[in-house]
Design a protein around this motif. Structure first.
Motif, PDB file in Angstrom:
ATOM      1  N   ILE A   1     -24.811  88.326  26.198  1.00 36.53           N
ATOM      2  CA  ILE A   1     -26.059  88.607  25.500  1.00 36.53           C
ATOM      3  C   ILE A   1     -27.194  88.779  26.500  1.00 36.53           C
ATOM      4  O   ILE A   1     -27.412  87.934  27.363  1.00 36.53           O
ATOM      5  CB  ILE A   1     -26.412  87.473  24.516  1.00 36.53           C
ATOM      6  CG1 ILE A   1     -25.287  87.285  23.503  1.00 36.53           C
ATOM      7  CG2 ILE A   1     -27.736  87.758  23.825  1.00 36.53           C
ATOM      8  CD1 ILE A   1     -25.030  88.489  22.624  1.00 36.53           C
ATOM      9  N   PHE A   2     -27.918  89.880  26.371  1.00 39.43           N
ATOM     10  CA  PHE A   2     -29.102  90.130  27.189  1.00 39.43           C
ATOM     11  C   PHE A   2     -30.285  90.250  26.231  1.00 39.43           C
ATOM     12  O   PHE A   2     -30.401  91.222  25.493  1.00 39.43           O
ATOM     13  CB  PHE A   2     -28.920  91.403  28.017  1.00 39.43           C
ATOM     14  CG  PHE A   2     -27.806  91.282  29.025  1.00 39.43           C
ATOM     15  CD1 PHE A   2     -28.034  90.703  30.256  1.00 39.43           C
ATOM     16  CD2 PHE A   2     -26.515  91.703  28.709  1.00 39.43           C
ATOM     17  CE1 PHE A   2     -26.999  90.556  31.172  1.00 39.43           C
ATOM     18  CE2 PHE A   2     -25.478  91.569  29.612  1.00 39.43           C
ATOM     19  CZ  PHE A   2     -25.711  90.989  30.848  1.00 39.43           C
ATOM     20  N   PRO A   3     -31.136  89.246  26.206  1.00 41.42           N
ATOM     21  CA  PRO A   3     -32.179  89.165  25.183  1.00 41.42           C
ATOM     22  C   PRO A   3     -33.252  90.239  25.257  1.00 41.42           C
ATOM     23  O   PRO A   3     -34.004  90.429  24.315  1.00 41.42           O
ATOM     24  CB  PRO A   3     -32.772  87.771  25.411  1.00 41.42           C
ATOM     25  CG  PRO A   3     -32.453  87.447  26.828  1.00 41.42           C
ATOM     26  CD  PRO A   3     -31.138  88.080  27.100  1.00 41.42           C
ATOM     27  N   SER A   4     -33.325  90.946  26.374  1.00 38.74           N
ATOM     28  CA  SER A   4     -34.332  92.001  26.498  1.00 38.74           C
ATOM     29  C   SER A   4     -33.759  93.143  27.324  1.00 38.74           C
ATOM     30  O   SER A   4     -32.778  92.977  28.060  1.00 38.74           O
ATOM     31  CB  SER A   4     -35.593  91.459  27.179  1.00 38.74           C
ATOM     32  OG  SER A   4     -35.320  91.133  28.529  1.00 38.74           O
ATOM     33  N   THR A   5     -34.386  94.300  27.206  1.00 41.50           N
ATOM     34  CA  THR A   5     -33.965  95.448  28.002  1.00 41.50           C
ATOM     35  C   THR A   5     -34.105  95.138  29.485  1.00 41.50           C
ATOM     36  O   THR A   5     -33.245  95.509  30.300  1.00 41.50           O
ATOM     37  CB  THR A   5     -34.811  96.684  27.641  1.00 41.50           C
ATOM     38  OG1 THR A   5     -34.644  96.978  26.246  1.00 41.50           O
ATOM     39  CG2 THR A   5     -34.383  97.891  28.461  1.00 41.50           C
TER      40      THR A   5
ATOM     41  N   ILE B   1     -31.782  88.148  17.093  1.00 38.98           N
ATOM     42  CA  ILE B   1     -32.712  87.639  16.076  1.00 38.98           C
ATOM     43  C   ILE B   1     -33.074  86.190  16.379  1.00 38.98           C
ATOM     44  O   ILE B   1     -34.238  85.789  16.301  1.00 38.98           O
ATOM     45  CB  ILE B   1     -32.092  87.772  14.670  1.00 38.98           C
ATOM     46  CG1 ILE B   1     -32.035  89.252  14.265  1.00 38.98           C
ATOM     47  CG2 ILE B   1     -32.898  86.974  13.642  1.00 38.98           C
ATOM     48  CD1 ILE B   1     -31.292  89.518  12.981  1.00 38.98           C
ATOM     49  N   ARG B   2     -32.072  85.391  16.759  1.00 32.79           N
ATOM     50  CA  ARG B   2     -32.348  83.987  17.074  1.00 32.79           C
ATOM     51  C   ARG B   2     -33.192  83.841  18.326  1.00 32.79           C
ATOM     52  O   ARG B   2     -33.868  82.824  18.521  1.00 32.79           O
ATOM     53  CB  ARG B   2     -31.027  83.216  17.201  1.00 32.79           C
ATOM     54  CG  ARG B   2     -30.426  82.907  15.846  1.00 32.79           C
ATOM     55  CD  ARG B   2     -29.118  82.160  15.967  1.00 32.79           C
ATOM     56  NE  ARG B   2     -27.978  83.032  16.198  1.00 32.79           N
ATOM     57  CZ  ARG B   2     -27.453  83.827  15.280  1.00 32.79           C
ATOM     58  NH1 ARG B   2     -27.965  83.876  14.069  1.00 32.79           N
ATOM     59  NH2 ARG B   2     -26.405  84.584  15.551  1.00 32.79           N
ATOM     60  N   GLY B   3     -33.153  84.853  19.186  1.00 32.47           N
ATOM     61  CA  GLY B   3     -33.928  84.798  20.414  1.00 32.47           C
ATOM     62  C   GLY B   3     -35.350  85.333  20.285  1.00 32.47           C
ATOM     63  O   GLY B   3     -36.114  85.308  21.248  1.00 32.47           O
ATOM     64  N   MET B   4     -35.703  85.828  19.098  1.00 33.75           N
ATOM     65  CA  MET B   4     -37.056  86.353  18.901  1.00 33.75           C
ATOM     66  C   MET B   4     -38.093  85.246  19.039  1.00 33.75           C
ATOM     67  O   MET B   4     -37.853  84.101  18.641  1.00 33.75           O
ATOM     68  CB  MET B   4     -37.197  86.980  17.502  1.00 33.75           C
ATOM     69  CG  MET B   4     -36.534  88.317  17.341  1.00 33.75           C
ATOM     70  SD  MET B   4     -36.820  88.966  15.658  1.00 33.75           S
ATOM     71  CE  MET B   4     -36.028  90.570  15.808  1.00 33.75           C
TER      72      MET B   4
END
Length: 246
Positions: A44-48, A80-83
């Protein structure tokens, strides 16, 4: 978009730090000695920007890409959980009009309860609307699951209304609600000895969950009822009990 980008990047590449995890999750190698959930989270990579920072052509592969939609579903849920809190609260207010006038603290409490169960933004209303709307839409398919073939459903709602009603506002908290619900099957039997034995837990909890929340999906029932509030829960149970076709 970030979740889709995360997924597409992994179709032909995997981060060097978790090649074994990628092989396990994407089915392109031998199973790794790792919990599957943890293996997935390594991808998982939470951002670009985090994806860019970790990208290396050395991780590219010529193996055939495996398009696993369940994995995309998982990635989307993790994003979604990382937002950040303000972003996800903004989505709730946008998608659930009744939440627009509610303070951030209560919306955050609702999300703390259900956010880990949400895998698509469009599903937010299904999980949170019950906490903000008085006139909820009771799911008819779930009604069938909760009530059909359950001869004690109406007895459960009657007992639940009395038992939950015995808790005052100061006692309306998840631990006390949980304790009360655990003894509800025996209460139903004591009030209706003709049924012969205490009903199974599912025959108690399903109609109670459906009557108080409108559906069978959601977080743990004691925590849900505690957050909904005493007045709301008792009102919904009463409305469904009164409308019940015995």
């Amino acid at each position: 978009p970030s979740a889709v980008l995360n997924f597409v990047a992994l179709l032909g590449w995997s981060p060097a730090r978790s090649q074994a995890a990628a092989d396990q999750v994407l089915g392109t190698g031998e199973p790794a000695d790792d919990d599957s959930g943890e293996a997935k989270r390594k991808l998982i990579f939470p951002s670009t920007q985090s994806l860019i920072d970790n990208f290396d052509l050395a991780g590219s592969t010529s193996k055939g890409a495996v398009v696993d939609l369940d994995f995309l579903h998982f990635i989307n849920g993790e994003h979604i959980r990382g937002m950040d809190s303000s972003t996800i609260i903004g989505h709730v207010r946008e998608m659930v009009p009744a939440a627009q006038s509610v303070d951030d603290a209560y919306i955050r409490a609702v999300l703390d309860l259900v956010q880990r169960r949400i895998f698509r933004l469009r599903d937010i209303p299904d999980y949170v609307a019950q906490f903000f709307e008085r006139d909820i839409a009771w799911d008819e398919a779930d009604r069938e699951r909760a009530l059909t073939g359950n001869p004690v459903a109406h007895l459960v709602l009657e007992a639940a209304e009395v038992e939950l009603g015995s808790l005052g506002e100061s006692d309306w908290a998840a631990p006390k609600i949980k304790k009360l619900l655990s003894r509800l099957p025996k209460v139903v039997l004591a009030s209706n000895p003709a049924i012969g034995k205490a009903p199974k837990a599912a025959n108690v909890m399903l109609p109670l969950r459906w009557a108080s929340t409108g559906s069978l999906k959601g977080a743990e029932l004691p925590e849900t009822l505690a957050l909904l509030g005493r007045e709301t829960v008792l009102d919904r149970i009463e409305r469904k009990r009164n409308a019940f076709d015995k």
